[in-house]
Design an enzyme around this catalytic site. Structure first.
Site, PDB file in Angstrom:
ATOM      1  CE  LYS A  21      -1.665   1.479   4.124  1.00 46.62           C
ATOM      2  NZ  LYS A  21      -1.307   2.848   4.496  1.00 46.62           N
ATOM      3  CG  ASN A  22       2.416   2.610   3.502  1.00 49.38           C
ATOM      4  OD1 ASN A  22       1.239   2.866   3.249  1.00 49.38           O
ATOM      5  ND2 ASN A  22       2.850   2.427   4.732  1.00 49.38           N
ATOM      6  NE  ARG A  91      -1.004  12.600   8.360  1.00 47.29           N
ATOM      7  CZ  ARG A  91       0.106  12.540   7.629  1.00 47.29           C
ATOM      8  NH1 ARG A  91       0.433  11.425   7.016  1.00 47.29           N
ATOM      9  NH2 ARG A  91       0.870  13.595   7.493  1.00 47.29           N
ATOM     10  CB  CYS A 115      -4.534  10.140  12.190  1.00 48.52           C
ATOM     11  SG  CYS A 115      -2.873   9.522  12.283  1.00 48.52           S
ATOM     12  NE  ARG A 120       1.107  10.746  10.594  1.00 48.95           N
ATOM     13  CZ  ARG A 120       0.629   9.654   9.997  1.00 48.95           C
ATOM     14  NH1 ARG A 120      -0.522   9.166  10.374  1.00 48.95           N
ATOM     15  NH2 ARG A 120       1.262   9.100   8.990  1.00 48.95           N
ATOM     16  N   PRO A 121       2.370  16.472  11.298  1.00 53.66           N
ATOM     17  CG  PRO A 121       4.468  16.909  12.191  1.00 53.66           C
ATOM     18  CD  PRO A 121       3.292  15.996  12.321  1.00 53.66           C
ATOM     19  CG  ASP A 123       7.511  20.474  10.052  1.00 56.08           C
ATOM     20  OD1 ASP A 123       6.773  19.480  10.225  1.00 56.08           O
ATOM     21  OD2 ASP A 123       8.696  20.511  10.423  1.00 56.08           O
ATOM     22  CG  LEU A 124      10.264  17.825   7.989  1.00 50.82           C
ATOM     23  CD1 LEU A 124      10.589  16.386   8.365  1.00 50.82           C
ATOM     24  CD2 LEU A 124      11.490  18.721   8.155  1.00 50.82           C
ATOM     25  CG  ASP A 306       3.755   1.607   9.609  1.00 47.64           C
ATOM     26  OD1 ASP A 306       3.827   1.824   8.390  1.00 47.64           O
ATOM     27  OD2 ASP A 306       3.508   2.501  10.441  1.00 47.64           O
ATOM     28  NE  ARG A 398      -7.068   4.344   6.049  1.00 44.46           N
ATOM     29  CZ  ARG A 398      -6.412   5.384   6.528  1.00 44.46           C
ATOM     30  NH1 ARG A 398      -6.725   5.878   7.689  1.00 44.46           N
ATOM     31  NH2 ARG A 398      -5.426   5.932   5.853  1.00 44.46           N
TER      32      ARG A 398
HETATM   33  C1  EPZ Z   1       4.610   6.995   6.277  1.00 41.67           C
HETATM   34  O1  EPZ Z   1       3.857   8.057   6.834  1.00 41.67           O
HETATM   35  C2  EPZ Z   1       3.674   5.795   6.260  1.00 41.67           C
HETATM   36  N1  EPZ Z   1       2.504   6.087   5.435  1.00 41.67           N
HETATM   37  C3  EPZ Z   1       3.224   5.463   7.681  1.00 41.67           C
HETATM   38  O2  EPZ Z   1       2.442   4.270   7.600  1.00 41.67           O
HETATM   39  C4  EPZ Z   1       4.453   5.166   8.531  1.00 41.67           C
HETATM   40  O3  EPZ Z   1       4.053   4.942   9.862  1.00 41.67           O
HETATM   41  C5  EPZ Z   1       5.411   6.369   8.472  1.00 41.67           C
HETATM   42  O4  EPZ Z   1       5.745   6.679   7.100  1.00 41.67           O
HETATM   43  C6  EPZ Z   1       6.710   6.101   9.208  1.00 41.67           C
HETATM   44  O5  EPZ Z   1       7.354   4.984   8.641  1.00 41.67           O
HETATM   45  C7  EPZ Z   1       2.606   5.965   4.098  1.00 41.67           C
HETATM   46  O6  EPZ Z   1       3.654   5.666   3.552  1.00 41.67           O
HETATM   47  C8  EPZ Z   1       1.352   6.197   3.306  1.00 41.67           C
HETATM   48  P1  EPZ Z   1       6.755  10.299   8.298  1.00 41.67           P
HETATM   49  P2  EPZ Z   1       4.489   9.567   6.830  1.00 41.67           P
HETATM   50  O7  EPZ Z   1       6.624  11.616   7.616  1.00 41.67           O
HETATM   51  O8  EPZ Z   1       5.372   9.742   5.653  1.00 41.67           O
HETATM   52  C9  EPZ Z   1       7.423  13.547  11.605  1.00 41.67           C
HETATM   53  C10 EPZ Z   1       0.538   2.954   7.837  1.00 41.67           C
HETATM   54  O9  EPZ Z   1       0.139   2.380   8.842  1.00 41.67           O
HETATM   55  N2  EPZ Z   1       7.208  14.547  10.541  1.00 41.67           N
HETATM   56  O10 EPZ Z   1       7.867   9.390   7.868  1.00 41.67           O
HETATM   57  O11 EPZ Z   1       3.360  10.502   7.028  1.00 41.67           O
HETATM   58  C11 EPZ Z   1       6.167  12.751  11.914  1.00 41.67           C
HETATM   59  O12 EPZ Z   1       5.344  13.426  12.835  1.00 41.67           O
HETATM   60  C12 EPZ Z   1       1.045   4.378   7.932  1.00 41.67           C
HETATM   61  O13 EPZ Z   1       0.604   2.433   6.690  1.00 41.67           O
HETATM   62  C13 EPZ Z   1       7.479  15.893  10.812  1.00 41.67           C
HETATM   63  O14 EPZ Z   1       7.882  16.241  11.925  1.00 41.67           O
HETATM   64  O15 EPZ Z   1       5.377   9.522   8.144  1.00 41.67           O
HETATM   65  C14 EPZ Z   1       6.752  11.484  12.507  1.00 41.67           C
HETATM   66  O16 EPZ Z   1       7.058  11.711  13.867  1.00 41.67           O
HETATM   67  C15 EPZ Z   1       0.790   4.966   9.300  1.00 41.67           C
HETATM   68  N3  EPZ Z   1       7.287  16.818   9.835  1.00 41.67           N
HETATM   69  C16 EPZ Z   1       8.056  11.280  11.714  1.00 41.67           C
HETATM   70  O17 EPZ Z   1       8.348  12.551  11.123  1.00 41.67           O
HETATM   71  C17 EPZ Z   1       6.853  16.471   8.583  1.00 41.67           C
HETATM   72  O18 EPZ Z   1       6.731  17.358   7.714  1.00 41.67           O
HETATM   73  C18 EPZ Z   1       7.960  10.250  10.613  1.00 41.67           C
HETATM   74  O19 EPZ Z   1       6.807  10.550   9.877  1.00 41.67           O
HETATM   75  C19 EPZ Z   1       6.589  15.103   8.309  1.00 41.67           C
HETATM   76  C20 EPZ Z   1       6.769  14.162   9.306  1.00 41.67           C
END
Ligand code: EPZ
Length: 418
Positions: A21-22, A91, A115, A120-121, A123-124, A306, A398
């Protein structure tokens, strides 16, 4: 609302994992970078995939989805908005921002909102696109982005929790049409990012370093269509590893790439299992009793967040005390209260959870809260004495394709009730 009724089960045999999915979601978003036809195979038939199809259709794509293959064509449409009602339900939709901006010079994407696993910021994502020259405003819950043209830069994309998967995806996709060579530093190394880069290269993008914390992209004027097959879902494979451990059932897991699961296989071995791997499958033989371990979730190649909820179930049955440290989403513990209602002894403090092994879990009525927590509750239902009802399993639909059918084939006593 559907629910699962589950009884204590032991499992046997082999299970075939579905496509990731991801990996599928950002690759679907990448089709916005071209007006030519794209064919993407091995895509799991999940609610999140259908949500992304709706978003892309709203952006002028014409999509056929049959037997796991998406055929994506372009209709005349200049819409550039991904609306809140759709983005709110998933998201990951936010990763249409980068490709939309790069191709149409304009994008209006709803902010995803939080969620249950945490705020789920984004900013990056915004920082990276601004550094590529985008003019970005946040107005009434939407991210409005414009850029006459994107200019390559050296971008540092690390945040306080390390790398970001979808921020890396957004910037990687946008940079494929930026002028010059973009460097993305502290990029996510997840296999899903490597898969996205492979798809983009088939479209004509010039990328090196994907899968490492430093990716270089030489921008092109345009990208073409491509045919592609997505990787198997490593999180689904890991979920079956946890189910095998929690029910003491030897399992063969097929259509998976063990190289994507090294940290998880390490933990399974520390818990006492023996795991044999070959190129596209693995065989796990659980121990007669689970050894306690310490798990810390980290960006890839660390232990995946995950799979944190799912592995709490076998650890709840271990002979001893285990520690789980959640370094990616420190609030991702909605499953703890529900597992404790089934007799687990888990105490949580901030990003830490202490798990005291108990003799057995007991069936109960429990509530799913998010995709991976629901999977943990299903595993707990299989391991527990007596009957378990898992409510609100739409969360599960989902991200897991035909989970109950796959479990039933392995001998699980599970049924879905409308
Ligand atoms: C991806 O979400 C996955 N989703 C998530 O899987 C997974 O848990 C996550 O990566 C971590 O591996 C998909 O690929 C669709 P991140 P993503 O940005 O990209 C912080 C599932 O169950 N952050 O890597 O949204 C954030 O808060 C889902 O399939 C910032 O601070 O996660 C977190 O603490 C759930 N600023 C960390 O980074 C930003 O701009 C990692 O989040 C973005 C993220």
């Amino acid at each position: 609302m559907d629910k699962f009724i589950i009884w204590n089960s032991s499992l046997k045999g082999e299970v075939e994992v579905s496509g990731s999915k991801n990996a599928s979601l950002p690759i679907m978003a990448a089709t916005l970078l071209t007006d030519e036809e794209c064919r993407i195979s091995g895509v799991p038939n999940l609610r999140d995939i259908h949500t992304m199809i709706k978003i892309l259709e709203g952006l002028g794509k014409e999509i056929k989805f049959q037997d796991g293959t998406l055929i994506v064509k372009s209709k005349k449409s200049r819409s550039y908005t991904a609306p809140y009602p759709l983005v709110r339900t998933m998201r990951a939709s936010f990763c249409v921002l980068g490709p939309l901006l790069a191709k149409r010079k304009k994008a209006k994407v709803s902010l995803p909102g939080g969620c249950v696993i945490g705020p789920r910021p984004v900013d990056l994502h915004i920082k990276g696109l601004r550094e590529l020259g985008a003019n970005i405003k946040i107005e009434r819950g939407y991210c409005l982005a414009e850029a006459k043209s994107l200019i390559a830069r050296h971008i540092f994309l690390g945040g306080e929790f390390g790398s970001s998967v979808l921020a890396t995806a957004n910037i990687l996709m946008a940079s494929t049409l930026a002028k010059g060579e973009t460097i993305i530093e502290s990029s996510a190394c997840e296999p899903e990012i490597v898969d996205l880069a492979s798809f983009l290269k088939k479209m004509g993008a010039e990328i090196i370093g994907e899968g490492t914390p430093l990716i270089r992209v030489r921008g092109k004027k345009s990208l073409g269509g491509a045919e592609f097959t997505v990787i198997p879902d490593r999180i689904e494979a890991g979920t079956f590893l946890a189910a095998s451990l929690a029910t003491y059932s030897p399992l063969t897991i097929k259509n998976t790439n063990p190289l994507h699961l090294t940290s998880v296989i390490e933990i399974a071995k520390k818990m006492g299992a023996s795991v044999k791997v070959n190129s596209f499958s693995l065989f796990i033989k659980p121990p007669s009793y689970i050894k306690p371990v310490s798990i810390t979730t980290l960006p890839y190649p660390g232990f995946p967040t995950d799979l944190q909820a799912q592995f709490m179930v076998p650890l709840s049955l271990a002979k001893g005390v285990s520690l789980v440290t959640e370094k990616v989403f420190p609030d991702r513990f909605m499953h703890v209260a529900e597992l404790n209602r089934m007799g687990a002894k888990i105490s949580r403090s901030g990003p830490y959870a202490i798990i005291e092994g108990v003799g057995s879990l007991y069936g109960a009525e429990v509530m799913a809260s998010d995709l991976r927590a629901s999977a943990a509750l299903v595993i707990a239902g299989l391991a527990a004495q007596g009957k378990t009802e898992v409510l609100r399993i739409y969360h599960l639909d989902r991200g897991y394709f035909h989970l109950e059918e796959k479990l039933k084939k392995l001998g699980a006593k599970i049924k879905r009730e409308r």
